[in-house]
Design an enzyme around this catalytic site. Structure first.
Site, PDB file in Angstrom:
ATOM      1  NE  ARG A  69      -3.885  -1.953   2.215  1.00  0.00           N
ATOM      2  CZ  ARG A  69      -4.984  -2.007   3.093  1.00  0.00           C
ATOM      3  NH1 ARG A  69      -5.138  -0.838   3.797  1.00  0.00           N
ATOM      4  NH2 ARG A  69      -6.009  -2.782   2.899  1.00  0.00           N
ATOM      5  CG  ASN A 112      -1.083  -7.124  -0.346  1.00  0.00           C
ATOM      6  OD1 ASN A 112      -1.763  -7.928  -1.015  1.00  0.00           O
ATOM      7  ND2 ASN A 112      -1.517  -6.248   0.478  1.00  0.00           N
ATOM      8  CD  GLU A 113      -4.401  -4.650  -0.457  1.00  0.00           C
ATOM      9  OE1 GLU A 113      -4.653  -3.535   0.319  1.00  0.00           O
ATOM     10  OE2 GLU A 113      -5.390  -5.555  -0.150  1.00  0.00           O
ATOM     11  CG  ASN A 114       2.571  -2.887  -4.816  1.00  0.00           C
ATOM     12  OD1 ASN A 114       2.615  -3.980  -5.101  1.00  0.00           O
ATOM     13  ND2 ASN A 114       3.134  -2.611  -3.683  1.00  0.00           N
ATOM     14  NE  ARG A 167      -5.093  -9.967  -2.466  1.00  0.00           N
ATOM     15  CZ  ARG A 167      -5.672  -8.929  -2.355  1.00  0.00           C
ATOM     16  NH1 ARG A 167      -4.732  -7.607  -2.026  1.00  0.00           N
ATOM     17  NH2 ARG A 167      -7.009  -8.526  -2.180  1.00  0.00           N
TER      18      ARG A 167
END
Length: 819
Positions: free
Chosen positions: A388, A424-426, A463
């Site tokens: 994030r 993850n969730e970039n 992801r």
């Protein structure tokens, strides 16, 4: 026969040498800690005068591993501490090797760490999850020459360590992440003695070209040689999974620069590593120089895997459906500071549930975890904490590359690892003024290239960052069918749609929250409000409990009953998706998070199949019924003491089992036999409609698998009285054992009817000499918690003393209990 005996003797002697060469010791006891900053390291080591009012009074005795946030991460009344903390101890240092090095080996400490010997800083590290060492050799030698070493410290070495988990935008992971960025020496710290010439890292690459053909073992080493030793002898021993010595190699070397390939060996038809039979070979590497020996031992496994393009996952030439879950480093009462015993219990519980795959979210985890996955047969996706927030500057990017390099090099030999994760969730902005997709893509390409350069043998994945899906080998989109969006019955269609967008598809993160011990007679009611056909991804704001479109995560009852249906549907569908490589349920265990203060257990992500203290939820057994072969049976409702409805109303009784058939008995009377059919939803056909009236019901199930018989039994009350809004509470002790009392609050309406759908938030308090067992982040270990079916539990230490326990809830009279 003589050859076999000689091999066994060789292995025995080698094992003895390994023990003798052991030079590492865990530093667990005799530490002191203070949770705040000091004016400087001098305040930790200066002489203490008895009665000196200026001496800092707040050092507390602790053992390692230790986490700043063991309890405040789930304290409902405060935000968890983010800042510096100091540790100190005095150790004996006697390196047995002439000209050897003395190291402090950190298995993980968060998030920035500085190490001092007395008042001299000897090392710093940024990153809370990778391993690293501080060389204290010279500082120790210098301190031993001082007078204070002999007088104040009585021949011991003062070690002072400052950890800091303060917020920092130029550091990963982002504080926007849905997990706590913990502080402390929360993994083991080791005192290590090495010879003058020693092994830094050993890379043992085990590979096979074809199943049943030859295996290859390539051994590469990186040496530590500060004194520029000119020559040495290396020895390599290999033992098979049965402990039989099968190969040895000796060589003189004179080149010590970089990573050197030292041995390339082949063997015919090696025994393969798999989840069913996780066979490992042992490689022991010795380097001998100037009469000193350095030894390192590693396990390796021969296996061949492939994510088939537009197809499933293959292991050793056969399709394997990856049946996975996730792990955060988090536990009740200790935060991130899980002991080896705790970690072992957790990973074994995963295996008991039937897991053959685990994604380690969202950071490099302990070597203990990887060793267990190797030995138990659990395939692994491990990733760096680029999670994030967007993309920072040069310092941020350098840390990400450094942590990626460390993760791959430190865990290179583990046969369980099949995927290195880059993030993850970039696609989630917020930490920086700029959110540039092209810059994120550019950096993702750099990480992907670095990963393949360091380790061409594993796949690379991310992801939920759709604009980068084409960069990596394997992609996992966001699919939360039946939770953040859509119906759970849309899961297969949405998955196939996403599968068609990527060359190699793997679905990690699915599921939903459930408040342990909360159950529902009509769990799917919220779906009637939800839009069908609008997708199943998680979008901005979907995790909020307020606003936006109707969704189960906001409008559902958060019952175990609903999640049981959601999980049951997903698992039965996965058996009919031949193109599916696999999935991973999010997560295995509830974990603490700073961004969910209003959850039923405040500051806890409650999507786990077990609670933070290893208490199993009902959903654990649903996974078992699909994923395991050892006969098992479980009646739904072990934590559901009272059901409700109309007199004579038929209620569904569900059984989860992997057996062929099951028979239900109600108060001793058979209600018939049902055959298991995985596609007969719910409960794979093992369900009965039982007419119920006011009173007590004992349910017993007898299940058979071949000649094996397994049983389960529960007792429930059935309430037919209808209730009005909550009007009052009662508080009573329902159990006491070994000085631990269990306290229960119940909520009733004005006519004393138990309100079985009440979800009021209640707050427990205590005055006296007892102690509430609170801040555990569990349904029975929280000072503030939402009711489950009109009740809630908390435990207390009685301390053989008097106490008054209270419970409060907005709009209801406070009640007290003398204990």
């Amino acid at each position: 026969m003589l050859k076999k005996v000689s091999a066994i003797l060789l292995f025995f002697l080698s094992a003895c040498q390994l023990v003798q060469a052991q030079t590492s010791k865990r530093l667990i006891n005799n530490w002191e800690f203070v949770k705040q900053d000091l004016g400087g390291v001098w305040e930790a080591v200066r002489p203490v005068k008895v009665g000196n009012p200026e001496e800092l009074p707040f050092w507390q005795k602790v053992n390692l591993p230790h986490c700043f946030n063991a309890t405040d991460a789930v304290d409902p009344d405060v935000n968890y501490y983010q800042g510096p903390g100091w540790y100190r101890t005095n150790i004996e240092v006697e390196n047995p090797y002439e000209k050897g090095r003395t190291l402090l080996h950190f298995e993980g400490a968060g998030q920035k760490t500085a190490v001092y010997i007395y008042n001299i800083k000897v090392a710093e590290h940024v990153g809370g999850y990778d391993e690293w060492t501080a060389d204290i050799t010279d500082a120790v030698a210098k301190f031993k020459k001082t007078e204070v070493f002999k007088t104040q410290f009585k021949g011991k070495i003062p070690v002072v360590i400052r950890c800091d988990n303060s917020r920092d935008l130029e550091m990963i992971p982002s504080n926007l992440s849905d997990f706590n960025v913990y502080g402390g020496i929360y993994r083991y710290l080791n005192l290590v003695y090495t010879p003058q010439l020693s092994v830094d890292k050993l890379f043992a690459k085990a590979s096979i070209s074809d199943v049943g053909g030859y295996g290859k073992l390539a051994v590469t080493a990186r040496l530590t040689n500060p004194d520029q030793v000119k020559s040495a002898q290396i020895k390599i021993y290999v033992t098979d999974p049965n402990g039989i010595g099968i190969a040895d190699f000796t060589r003189d070397i004179t080149m010590f620069k970089g990573d050197s390939l030292l041995w390339d060996w082949s063997l015919r038809a090696p025994k393969l590593w798999s989840p069913e039979v996780p066979q490992q070979y042992t490689v022991r590497f010795e380097i001998i120089s100037n009469g000193q020996k350095s030894t390192i031992t590693q396990k390796v496994g021969f296996r061949k895997f492939e994510f088939v393009k537009k197809g499933p996952f293959m292991l050793n030439g056969k399709r394997l459906l990856l049946r996975g879950t996730h792990r955060h480093e988090d536990h009740a009462g200790v935060g991130a500071a899980m002991t080896e015993e705790m970690i072992t219990t957790e990973i074994k519980l995963m295996k008991e549930m039937g897991v053959n795959f685990i994604r380690l979210g969202h950071y490099q985890q302990s070597r203990i975890v990887l060793n267990l996955c190797d030995s138990l047969g659990i395939l692994v996706w491990e990733e760096i904490p680029w999670c994030r927030g967007g993309l920072g500057g040069p310092t941020y990017q350098a840390q990400a590359k450094r942590m990626l390099t460390n993760m791959i090099e430190q865990h290179y030999n583990h046969p369980s690892i099949i995927i290195w994760g880059l993030g993850n969730e970039n696609d989630w902005p917020g930490d920086f003024t700029e959110f540039d997709q092209e810059k994120i893509r550019t950096f993702m390409k750099e990480l992907n290239q670095l990963s393949h350069q360091l380790d061409p043998s594993r796949s690379i994945a991310i992801r939920r960052c759709d604009f980068c899906r084409d960069i990596v080998d394997v992609y996992s989109p966001s699919i939360w069918a039946g939770w953040y969006r859509g119906y759970y019955t849309e899961y297969k269609d949405v998955s196939l749609e996403e599968f068609n967008k990527s060359d190699r598809f793997l679905h990690v993160e699915w599921g939903g929250d459930s408040h342990a011990r909360r159950h529902s007679e009509n769990p799917d009611n919220a779906l009637s409000k939800v839009k069908k056909g609008g997708g199943a991804d998680e979008r901005a704001g979907d995790a909020s409990l307020y606003g936006g479109a109707a969704r189960v995560s906001k409008d559902g009852d958060w019952s175990e009953s609903y999640i049981a249906n959601l999980i049951d549907w997903h698992l039965k569908e996965q058996e009919t998706m031949p193109w599916l490589s696999g999935t991973a349920y999010w997560p295995f265990k509830d974990f603490s998070t700073p961004i969910r203060p209003e959850n039923p257990v405040p500051y806890v992500n409650q999507k786990g199949v077990i609670e933070r203290d290893f208490t199993k939820k009902e959903s654990f057994y649903i996974f078992q019924s699909y994923w395991t072969t050892t006969p098992m049976v479980h009646l739904y409702g072990h934590t559901w003491p009272i059901r409700w409805g109309e007199p004579g109303e038929e209620k569904m009784v569900k059984v989860y089992s992997n057996c062929d058939e099951a028979e239900l008995f109600v108060n001793g009377k058979s209600f018939g036999i049902r055959k298991r059919d995985s596609q007969n939803f719910p409960a794979a056909g093992l369900r009965w409609q039982v007419p119920m009236n006011k009173g007590t019901y004992t349910f017993k199930v007898v299940a058979k698998k071949g000649k094996v018989v397994v049983t389960d039994e529960i007792t429930q009350e059935y309430q037919i009285e209808k209730w009005d809004k909550p009007a009052k509470m009662t508080l009573q002790k329902i159990d006491e054992k070994d000085g631990i009392a269990t306290i229960e609050v119940k909520v009733f309406d004005a006519k004393n009817v138990l309100c079985l759908d009440a979800i009021n938030l209640v707050s427990f308090g205590l005055v006296g000499d007892g102690e509430l067992i609170r801040d555990q982040g569990t349904s029975t270990g929280s000072a503030k918690v939402q009711l489950y079916n009109g009740r809630a539990l908390i435990k207390m230490k009685t301390n053989n003393a008097k106490s008054v326990i209270s419970v409060q809830s907005k709009g209801l009279p406070t009640v007290f209990l003398n204990q």
